[in-house]
Motif scaffolding. Structure first.
Motif, PDB file in Angstrom:
ATOM      1  N   ALA A  38      28.363 -43.924 -56.853  1.00  0.00           N
ATOM      2  CA  ALA A  38      29.221 -42.751 -56.902  1.00  0.00           C
ATOM      3  C   ALA A  38      28.295 -41.510 -56.920  1.00  0.00           C
ATOM      4  CB  ALA A  38      30.411 -42.796 -58.030  1.00  0.00           C
ATOM      5  N   VAL A  39      27.547 -41.429 -57.911  1.00  0.00           N
ATOM      6  CA  VAL A  39      26.651 -40.204 -58.079  1.00  0.00           C
ATOM      7  C   VAL A  39      25.791 -40.086 -56.842  1.00  0.00           C
ATOM      8  CG1 VAL A  39      24.868 -39.246 -59.610  1.00  0.00           C
ATOM      9  CG2 VAL A  39      26.717 -40.741 -60.628  1.00  0.00           C
ATOM     10  N   PHE A  40      25.128 -41.285 -56.273  1.00  0.00           N
ATOM     11  CA  PHE A  40      24.529 -40.914 -55.153  1.00  0.00           C
ATOM     12  C   PHE A  40      25.220 -40.091 -54.107  1.00  0.00           C
ATOM     13  CE2 PHE A  40      22.701 -41.988 -51.189  1.00  0.00           C
ATOM     14  CZ  PHE A  40      21.411 -41.768 -51.427  1.00  0.00           C
ATOM     15  N   SER A  64      24.976 -47.159 -70.292  1.00  0.00           N
ATOM     16  CA  SER A  64      25.640 -48.224 -69.664  1.00  0.00           C
ATOM     17  C   SER A  64      27.060 -47.711 -69.088  1.00  0.00           C
ATOM     18  CB  SER A  64      25.876 -49.251 -70.759  1.00  0.00           C
ATOM     19  OG  SER A  64      26.698 -48.593 -71.590  1.00  0.00           O
ATOM     20  N   ALA A  65      27.642 -46.413 -69.356  1.00  0.00           N
ATOM     21  CA  ALA A  65      28.500 -46.052 -69.026  1.00  0.00           C
ATOM     22  C   ALA A  65      28.274 -45.549 -67.472  1.00  0.00           C
ATOM     23  CB  ALA A  65      29.207 -44.837 -69.702  1.00  0.00           C
ATOM     24  N   THR A  66      27.188 -44.925 -67.551  1.00  0.00           N
ATOM     25  CA  THR A  66      26.831 -44.196 -66.136  1.00  0.00           C
ATOM     26  C   THR A  66      26.010 -45.128 -65.056  1.00  0.00           C
ATOM     27  OG1 THR A  66      24.890 -43.360 -67.287  1.00  0.00           O
ATOM     28  CG2 THR A  66      26.817 -41.790 -67.221  1.00  0.00           C
ATOM     29  N   ALA A  67      25.682 -46.006 -65.691  1.00  0.00           N
ATOM     30  CA  ALA A  67      24.656 -46.988 -64.567  1.00  0.00           C
ATOM     31  C   ALA A  67      25.544 -47.335 -63.585  1.00  0.00           C
ATOM     32  CB  ALA A  67      23.888 -47.792 -65.444  1.00  0.00           C
ATOM     33  N   GLN A  68      26.738 -47.773 -63.826  1.00  0.00           N
ATOM     34  CA  GLN A  68      27.700 -48.157 -62.804  1.00  0.00           C
ATOM     35  C   GLN A  68      28.152 -47.523 -61.966  1.00  0.00           C
ATOM     36  OE1 GLN A  68      30.939 -48.745 -65.549  1.00  0.00           O
ATOM     37  NE2 GLN A  68      29.898 -50.312 -66.907  1.00  0.00           N
ATOM     38  N   SER A  90      30.237 -31.178 -46.940  1.00  0.00           N
ATOM     39  CA  SER A  90      31.276 -32.187 -47.464  1.00  0.00           C
ATOM     40  C   SER A  90      30.760 -32.348 -48.865  1.00  0.00           C
ATOM     41  CB  SER A  90      31.245 -33.510 -46.434  1.00  0.00           C
ATOM     42  OG  SER A  90      29.681 -33.648 -46.293  1.00  0.00           O
ATOM     43  N   ALA A  91      29.799 -32.244 -49.193  1.00  0.00           N
ATOM     44  CA  ALA A  91      29.255 -32.562 -50.782  1.00  0.00           C
ATOM     45  C   ALA A  91      28.240 -31.867 -51.123  1.00  0.00           C
ATOM     46  CB  ALA A  91      28.884 -34.153 -51.007  1.00  0.00           C
ATOM     47  N   PRO A  92      28.553 -30.506 -51.235  1.00  0.00           N
ATOM     48  CA  PRO A  92      27.362 -29.558 -51.490  1.00  0.00           C
ATOM     49  C   PRO A  92      26.645 -29.951 -52.608  1.00  0.00           C
ATOM     50  CG  PRO A  92      29.744 -28.678 -51.466  1.00  0.00           C
ATOM     51  CD  PRO A  92      29.971 -29.856 -51.554  1.00  0.00           C
ATOM     52  N   PRO A  93      25.401 -29.686 -52.263  1.00  0.00           N
ATOM     53  CA  PRO A  93      24.305 -30.309 -53.459  1.00  0.00           C
ATOM     54  C   PRO A  93      23.806 -29.036 -54.273  1.00  0.00           C
ATOM     55  CG  PRO A  93      23.096 -29.957 -51.243  1.00  0.00           C
ATOM     56  CD  PRO A  93      24.482 -29.421 -51.030  1.00  0.00           C
ATOM     57  N   PHE A  94      24.105 -27.961 -53.908  1.00  0.00           N
ATOM     58  CA  PHE A  94      23.774 -26.731 -54.738  1.00  0.00           C
ATOM     59  C   PHE A  94      24.611 -26.272 -55.751  1.00  0.00           C
ATOM     60  CE2 PHE A  94      22.885 -26.335 -50.147  1.00  0.00           C
ATOM     61  CZ  PHE A  94      21.399 -26.464 -50.167  1.00  0.00           C
ATOM     62  N   PRO A  95      24.323 -26.156 -57.001  1.00  0.00           N
ATOM     63  CA  PRO A  95      24.873 -26.083 -58.154  1.00  0.00           C
ATOM     64  C   PRO A  95      26.117 -24.894 -57.840  1.00  0.00           C
ATOM     65  CG  PRO A  95      22.614 -26.017 -59.083  1.00  0.00           C
ATOM     66  CD  PRO A  95      22.579 -25.990 -57.309  1.00  0.00           C
ATOM     67  N   ALA A  96      25.797 -23.885 -57.406  1.00  0.00           N
ATOM     68  CA  ALA A  96      26.637 -22.801 -57.426  1.00  0.00           C
ATOM     69  C   ALA A  96      27.781 -23.243 -56.377  1.00  0.00           C
ATOM     70  CB  ALA A  96      25.982 -21.188 -57.134  1.00  0.00           C
ATOM     71  N   ILE A 128      20.876 -43.703 -60.251  1.00  0.00           N
ATOM     72  CA  ILE A 128      20.632 -43.559 -58.755  1.00  0.00           C
ATOM     73  C   ILE A 128      19.559 -44.337 -58.340  1.00  0.00           C
ATOM     74  CG2 ILE A 128      20.082 -41.947 -57.065  1.00  0.00           C
ATOM     75  CD1 ILE A 128      21.723 -39.823 -58.633  1.00  0.00           C
ATOM     76  N   ILE A 129      18.248 -44.111 -59.343  1.00  0.00           N
ATOM     77  CA  ILE A 129      17.315 -44.762 -58.849  1.00  0.00           C
ATOM     78  C   ILE A 129      17.661 -46.533 -58.611  1.00  0.00           C
ATOM     79  CG2 ILE A 129      14.899 -45.656 -59.500  1.00  0.00           C
ATOM     80  CD1 ILE A 129      14.694 -42.862 -60.756  1.00  0.00           C
ATOM     81  N   SER A 130      18.110 -46.786 -59.447  1.00  0.00           N
ATOM     82  CA  SER A 130      18.410 -48.361 -59.387  1.00  0.00           C
ATOM     83  C   SER A 130      19.468 -48.765 -58.271  1.00  0.00           C
ATOM     84  CB  SER A 130      19.056 -48.750 -61.011  1.00  0.00           C
ATOM     85  OG  SER A 130      20.090 -48.102 -61.136  1.00  0.00           O
ATOM     86  N   TYR A 131      20.369 -47.941 -58.143  1.00  0.00           N
ATOM     87  CA  TYR A 131      21.216 -48.095 -56.914  1.00  0.00           C
ATOM     88  C   TYR A 131      20.509 -47.981 -55.478  1.00  0.00           C
ATOM     89  CZ  TYR A 131      24.377 -46.984 -53.169  1.00  0.00           C
ATOM     90  OH  TYR A 131      25.206 -46.834 -51.902  1.00  0.00           O
ATOM     91  N   ILE A 132      19.520 -47.098 -55.538  1.00  0.00           N
ATOM     92  CA  ILE A 132      18.589 -47.011 -54.375  1.00  0.00           C
ATOM     93  C   ILE A 132      17.696 -48.316 -54.261  1.00  0.00           C
ATOM     94  CG2 ILE A 132      16.255 -46.053 -53.384  1.00  0.00           C
ATOM     95  CD1 ILE A 132      17.457 -43.213 -54.659  1.00  0.00           C
ATOM     96  N   ALA A 133      17.364 -48.795 -55.498  1.00  0.00           N
ATOM     97  CA  ALA A 133      16.406 -49.959 -55.423  1.00  0.00           C
ATOM     98  C   ALA A 133      17.280 -51.233 -55.073  1.00  0.00           C
ATOM     99  CB  ALA A 133      16.006 -50.277 -56.743  1.00  0.00           C
ATOM    100  N   GLU A 134      18.495 -51.179 -55.433  1.00  0.00           N
ATOM    101  CA  GLU A 134      19.545 -52.252 -54.986  1.00  0.00           C
ATOM    102  C   GLU A 134      19.622 -52.240 -53.539  1.00  0.00           C
ATOM    103  OE1 GLU A 134      22.979 -51.894 -57.087  1.00  0.00           O
ATOM    104  OE2 GLU A 134      21.969 -51.892 -58.991  1.00  0.00           O
TER     105      GLU A 134
END
Lengths: 497, 292
Positions: free
Chosen positions: B26-28, B18-22, B202-208, B101-107
């Motif tokens: 942002a995560v996307f 519930s904490a992260t779902a909101q 602008s938002a590097p997706p690669f972990p390093a 994220i999936i639910s964000y995409i679905a919305e």
């Protein structure tokens, strides 16, 4: 003027008979030990010959001695950069085969062998491995021109001689050789001392004897490479280097070194020389054409009041100054000028001088088939000598022929003078011309004759008191030991000590 | 006891969910938007519109966490990787975040689009092309030069991030060879397009890369200048001299090092006394049978 005293030596090569007694005396005292068997602190070589170790005079092979470097000298084979480059090995060192593999014989087999059809033999056994070995070389296998193609003809000094001159030295009735006994020269500018990374080598202040501190030696073996005379040896058993100590324990008790004491031909002279230590660098780095004169010029006149005064300021004992005044070496080298250093071009300023051999006395066969021993034929001039002057000058004067000729003229004049005294068949004019040419008078000729032929033990070896008590006082306070030493006991007496 | 434990863990899981779902939005934005859009066409990766209906939740989680490993097991994933040429970088996001994220995409996926499914693939530069002044293809020489300086580290990044050349290489006549730790960027502009480059920077997706620039992100100007430089580099690549030693570094470098070390060793042996002076004498001697 920084006056120091130096024990110096003269070897009179005309008198050396090549008997190797000196070598054996030295070996019995000093090097008859495990690891030292191959060392000959004293050795006698035949010249022409390759010597011991083989070709030791060739510094292109062994990289010993100093080379002139501006107004100073630097070691030919060592130094900071060269040392760093070769920090894990010492590339120009003589290997055991350059000396020879020492051996002994299994004499006991001659007695213990069981009865059989064959004669028992004592096999040669290596003193290095302990295994039976094939003897391939010895320390003096070039003796008396033996093995001439391998040894005498390979003499390093021949590089200064033309092919024809070399050939002449090996022709029948023109052949010549002489002996060259060698010990450590206890040089004024010793390359061995300069090369030691551990500071184990030092030149004794009181008499200039060069020694290796066996406790500080770390087996770098730089001294073995650096010494151009190859008179520092590595003891593979103790892991320390060793060299001639000039029998300093004997010197300190006023005895001549063993090699000199035992010399059958009485060719050896030993005495003190005073020299000016301030000049060492300038002399060692002077031009090669001047090096003999500059070297002999570093020795000071012990009769000169200024020299005596400076010597006393430097703490040289009166007994040493007196010994220097009576030194036979001073007479041979400075007064009579008939002794020369061996290979002065190595720039170590050696303190062992050689009277070059005036050889041979040339008799000619007369018409009736007998030897003609008339003086004018027997004592022919220097220019008719068999031995090429060039050969001797490459040995003793760094190639300066005139210096050798000057010495020979004096030696020749002494012979003519003595012939005149004893046989009296020399004409007045001949005697005068020879003496004038040589620049000596009858008085000097007699003095040379006397010290050469009739000298007593005390005249040949003028050894000053060592004054060890003063040396000890420099290190320890003798008062501390007063009352604490004296009578010794193997077992404690019942009443205690 | 057991029940109690399960209860605790379930409640923890729920609470974290519930904490992260909101934060799905942002995560996307932080994690996915560099390469993916929702309904705005293909960027570096596919348009994610309706992905929640096309793929199962489990499939998406596996793919996001380790696309390459998953691709070896799953034919669909493999096809996807083959289509785009490279697998999606592994994302260090929790299952809960992925679900968010999936639910964000679905919305945000319009229903009609799901029905028609395949939206026509828009061109890569489409989103960036809105303003021609901002199109890196039209950048001035100054911007390209500035971009090169930023890339090479000649010019510091404004927020103190590490310069690109530390990890990346670009073949360019004016640059020294770059790092080999990450992908060669010579052709990155051709591969990913303006939007892709812009998104990654602008938002590097690669972990390093993400952790490197988390606290000191690039500014928009820097991103623009870098994009301009990448564009130029990609087109100028055919004219630039290939730095062959980049790939042969080991051979050339190792060979060079060997030569240097060998010559130092040779220095030790030069002028060395190599043989016994008596060798010639020994050779002449007659050997007896007993010793060889």
């Amino acid at each position: 003027m920084n006056v120091r005293s130096q024990i110096s030596m003269v070897f009179h090569l005309d008198k050396c008979i090549g008997c190797h007694t000196c070598s054996v005396a030295c070996k019995n005292i000093w090097t008859d030990r495990k690891g030292a068997e191959y060392m000959w602190w004293n050795n006698v070589e035949t010249k022409p010959g390759t010597g011991y170790p083989t070709k030791w005079e060739d510094q292109d092979i062994y990289q010993g001695g100093w080379v002139k470097n501006g107004d100073t000298v630097s070691l030919k084979g060592a130094g900071k950069l060269k040392g760093l480059k070769n920090i894990f090995h010492n590339p120009n060192m003589p290997v055991l085969d350059d000396y020879y593999e020492p051996w002994a014989y299994r004499y006991q087999d001659l007695f213990d062998a069981p009865e059989g059809n064959d004669q028992p033999i004592g096999r040669a056994v290596s003193l290095i491995t302990g295994e039976p070995m094939e003897i391939q070389a010895g320390p003096n296998w070039d003796d008396d021109l033996s093995g001439t193609p391998d040894y005498a003809r390979q003499d390093v000094n021949f590089k200064h001689l033309s092919k024809a001159e070399q050939e002449a030295m090996f022709q029948l009735e023109k052949m010549t050789f002489h002996y060259l006994p060698r010990i450590c020269n206890h040089c004024l500018n010793p390359a061995c001392v300069g090369s030691c990374p551990s500071g184990a080598l030092y030149k004794r202040g009181e008499d200039g004897v060069v020694l290796i501190n066996q406790e500080r030696c770390r087996a770098w073996r730089m001294c073995v490479t650096a010494c151009p005379y190859k008179k520092s040896y590595y003891n593979w058993n103790t892991g320390k280097s060793e060299k001639c100590v000039l029998c300093y324990p004997r010197l300190e008790s006023a005895q001549a070194p063993a090699c000199m004491h035992s010399c059958v031909g009485r060719i050896r002279y030993l005495g003190v020389m005073l020299y000016d230590a301030d000049q060492i660098q300038a002399v060692a780095s002077c031009d090669e054409s001047q090096i003999v004169d500059r070297h002999l010029g570093i020795y000071l006149d012990p009769h000169d009041p200024a020299v005596i005064k400076a010597a006393k300021i430097n703490g040289i004992a009166d007994s040493t100054i007196k010994a220097a005044q009576n030194s036979p070496v001073y007479k041979f080298v400075k007064e009579w000028k008939i002794a020369l250093p061996l290979h002065p071009e190595f720039r170590t300023l050696p303190n062992l001088f050689y009277v070059p051999p005036l050889l041979p006395a040339m008799a000619s066969v007369s018409e009736d088939g007998k030897y003609d021993t008339v003086s004018e034929h027997l004592l022919t001039g220097v220019e008719k000598l068999r031995v090429p002057i060039r050969y001797l000058s490459s040995l003793f004067t760094a190639g300066n022929d005139q210096k050798v000729v000057d010495v020979f003229k004096r030696l020749h004049a002494v012979r003519v003078s003595r012939r005149n005294t004893t046989v009296k068949d020399v004409s007045e004019s001949q005697l005068n011309s020879v003496m004038n040419d040589a620049g000596i008078d009858v008085h000097m000729a007699n003095a040379i004759f006397r010290l050469t032929s009739l000298a007593t033990f005390e005249e040949r070896f003028v050894i000053p008191a060592a004054h060890r008590e003063e040396a000890i006082e420099m290190l320890e306070n003798t008062g501390d030991y007063k009352g604490s030493t004296g009578f010794g006991f193997k077992e404690k007496p019942a009443r205690g000590l | 006891m057991k029940l109690k434990l399960i209860g605790v863990s379930v409640s923890m899981a729920l609470s974290s969910l519930s904490a992260t779902a909101q934060d799905g939005a942002a995560v996307f934005k932080q994690t996915c938007s560099a390469c993916h859009s929702i309904g705005k066409g293909k960027l570096v990766g596919p348009d994610l519109k309706g992905v929640n209906t096309k793929r199962s939740e489990e499939w998406i989680i596996n793919f996001v966490k380790n696309a390459q490993a998953f691709g070896e097991k799953d034919a669909d994933a493999k096809a996807m990787i083959t289509e785009y040429g490279y697998p999606m970088p592994n994302q260090n996001v929790s299952d809960a975040d992925i679900k968010a994220i999936i639910s964000y995409i679905a919305e945000n996926s319009p229903a009609e689009a799901v029905a028609t499914e395949a939206a026509p693939a828009t061109t890569a530069s489409a989103p960036a092309a809105q303003d021609p002044a901002l199109d890196p293809a039209n950048a001035s020489d100054e911007d390209i030069l500035a971009g090169m300086n930023i890339f090479s580290g000649k010019q510091r990044l404004e927020n103190g991030g590490v310069s690109c050349i530390s990890c990346h290489n670009v073949n360019h006549n004016d640059l020294v060879a770059g790092g080999l730790l990450a992908k060669d960027l010579t052709k990155v502009y051709e591969r990913m397009g303006a939007a892709g480059v812009n998104g990654i920077l602008s938002a590097p997706p690669f972990p390093a890369m993400a952790s490197s620039y988390k606290d000191n992100p690039l500014t928009e100007k820097e991103i623009y200048q870098l994009s301009a430089f990448f564009n130029k580099a990609a087109s100028a690549d055919v004219y630039s001299h290939q730095r062959a030693y980049n790939s042969n570094l080991l051979i050339y470098g190792g060979g060079g090092a060997f030569v240097v070390i060998a010559s130092i060793i040779m220095l030790m042996f030069i002028e060395r006394k190599r043989k016994c002076v008596k060798e010639d004498i020994y050779k002449r001697q007659i050997k007896s049978a007993c010793s060889k």
